[in-house]
Design a protein around this motif. Sequence first.
Motif, PDB file in Angstrom:
ATOM      1  N   VAL A  56      -5.250  30.953 -10.888  1.00 14.48           N
ATOM      2  CA  VAL A  56      -6.462  30.181 -10.615  1.00 14.48           C
ATOM      3  C   VAL A  56      -7.463  31.044  -9.855  1.00 14.48           C
ATOM      4  O   VAL A  56      -7.097  31.762  -8.923  1.00 14.48           O
ATOM      5  CB  VAL A  56      -6.110  28.933  -9.768  1.00 14.48           C
ATOM      6  CG1 VAL A  56      -7.350  28.162  -9.390  1.00 14.48           C
ATOM      7  CG2 VAL A  56      -5.122  28.047 -10.504  1.00 14.48           C
ATOM      8  N   ARG A  62     -11.881  28.119 -12.318  1.00  8.26           N
ATOM      9  CA  ARG A  62     -11.315  28.442 -13.624  1.00  8.26           C
ATOM     10  C   ARG A  62      -9.842  28.812 -13.513  1.00  8.26           C
ATOM     11  O   ARG A  62      -9.357  29.160 -12.435  1.00  8.26           O
ATOM     12  CB  ARG A  62     -12.104  29.570 -14.285  1.00  8.26           C
ATOM     13  CG  ARG A  62     -12.111  30.855 -13.470  1.00  8.26           C
ATOM     14  CD  ARG A  62     -13.053  31.898 -14.021  1.00  8.26           C
ATOM     15  NE  ARG A  62     -12.874  33.164 -13.297  1.00  8.26           N
ATOM     16  CZ  ARG A  62     -13.128  34.351 -13.796  1.00  8.26           C
ATOM     17  NH1 ARG A  62     -13.599  34.455 -15.026  1.00  8.26           N
ATOM     18  NH2 ARG A  62     -12.924  35.428 -13.078  1.00  8.26           N
ATOM     19  N   TRP A 165     -11.954  24.268 -15.310  1.00  8.54           N
ATOM     20  CA  TRP A 165     -11.020  23.166 -15.062  1.00  8.54           C
ATOM     21  C   TRP A 165     -11.049  22.130 -16.187  1.00  8.54           C
ATOM     22  O   TRP A 165     -10.011  21.628 -16.597  1.00  8.54           O
ATOM     23  CB  TRP A 165     -11.352  22.439 -13.764  1.00  8.54           C
ATOM     24  CG  TRP A 165     -11.170  23.194 -12.486  1.00  8.54           C
ATOM     25  CD1 TRP A 165     -12.164  23.534 -11.607  1.00  8.54           C
ATOM     26  CD2 TRP A 165      -9.958  23.667 -11.892  1.00  8.54           C
ATOM     27  NE1 TRP A 165     -11.629  24.188 -10.520  1.00  8.54           N
ATOM     28  CE2 TRP A 165     -10.272  24.280 -10.674  1.00  8.54           C
ATOM     29  CE3 TRP A 165      -8.621  23.624 -12.289  1.00  8.54           C
ATOM     30  CZ2 TRP A 165      -9.321  24.845  -9.833  1.00  8.54           C
ATOM     31  CZ3 TRP A 165      -7.656  24.186 -11.453  1.00  8.54           C
ATOM     32  CH2 TRP A 165      -8.008  24.783 -10.247  1.00  8.54           C
ATOM     33  N   VAL A 180      -2.530  22.148 -14.437  1.00 10.22           N
ATOM     34  CA  VAL A 180      -3.917  22.441 -14.060  1.00 10.22           C
ATOM     35  C   VAL A 180      -4.445  21.329 -13.159  1.00 10.22           C
ATOM     36  O   VAL A 180      -5.078  21.609 -12.127  1.00 10.22           O
ATOM     37  CB  VAL A 180      -4.794  22.627 -15.320  1.00 10.22           C
ATOM     38  CG1 VAL A 180      -6.269  22.675 -14.947  1.00 10.22           C
ATOM     39  CG2 VAL A 180      -4.380  23.898 -16.072  1.00 10.22           C
ATOM     40  N   ARG A 184      -5.648  21.817  -9.259  1.00  8.73           N
ATOM     41  CA  ARG A 184      -7.005  21.416  -8.854  1.00  8.73           C
ATOM     42  C   ARG A 184      -6.944  20.478  -7.661  1.00  8.73           C
ATOM     43  O   ARG A 184      -7.732  20.587  -6.720  1.00  8.73           O
ATOM     44  CB  ARG A 184      -7.710  20.764 -10.037  1.00  8.73           C
ATOM     45  CG  ARG A 184      -9.173  20.556  -9.824  1.00  8.73           C
ATOM     46  CD  ARG A 184      -9.820  20.039 -11.088  1.00  8.73           C
ATOM     47  NE  ARG A 184     -11.265  20.023 -10.950  1.00  8.73           N
ATOM     48  CZ  ARG A 184     -12.076  19.622 -11.904  1.00  8.73           C
ATOM     49  NH1 ARG A 184     -11.602  19.223 -13.068  1.00  8.73           N
ATOM     50  NH2 ARG A 184     -13.374  19.635 -11.709  1.00  8.73           N
TER      51      ARG A 184
END
Length: 187
Positions: A56, A62, A165, A180, A184
């Motif tokens: 990450v 991203r 993301w 993901v 996040r």
Amino acid sequence: MTALHEDAVRALTDWTPDGAGQDELRRDYLAHLAERPDGMWRACLPGHVTASALVVDPEGGRVLLTLHPKVGRWLQMGGHCEPGDDTLAAAALREAVEESGIADLALLATDGRTAPVKLDRHQVRCAGKDRPENTHLDVQYVALAPAGARELISEESLDLRWFGWDELPADTDRSVRELVARARTLL
């Protein structure tokens, strides 16, 4: 038992999973390791523990995914544990560095401690196309890349690509999407 095996048991025992499904997987992984002194190694059939890390770039918002040559899908970096790996986290970081080409990655630490962020059990043909499927008991981490990090493709990838993301490829599987989302949330 190897030091790596002992570390995996410790890492999974100390980890507080997010939700009942993750706790059930954690207990299954621990039962596998209790039954199998060789449970960390690729030769352990029909399943073994693997380590992976989602790379990450928090500043860029991203994630870096690899187009896996055997699976044909965009995945996080990861793979089999090796005899030189001292810890499960070190195995995940080694795989992330090897597959991303980014040398200065660091695993996400919470409260000063590196810990898994998610578990995923899946079937894969890691012994070859003509061999039966094996179960990967994947222990997943988050690896932080420095701002503006540039990837370098290795022979272990068909392609490497950064995705925002909310811009993952349409055919990204559920497990990667969940990883993901978890990363996040943690960042």
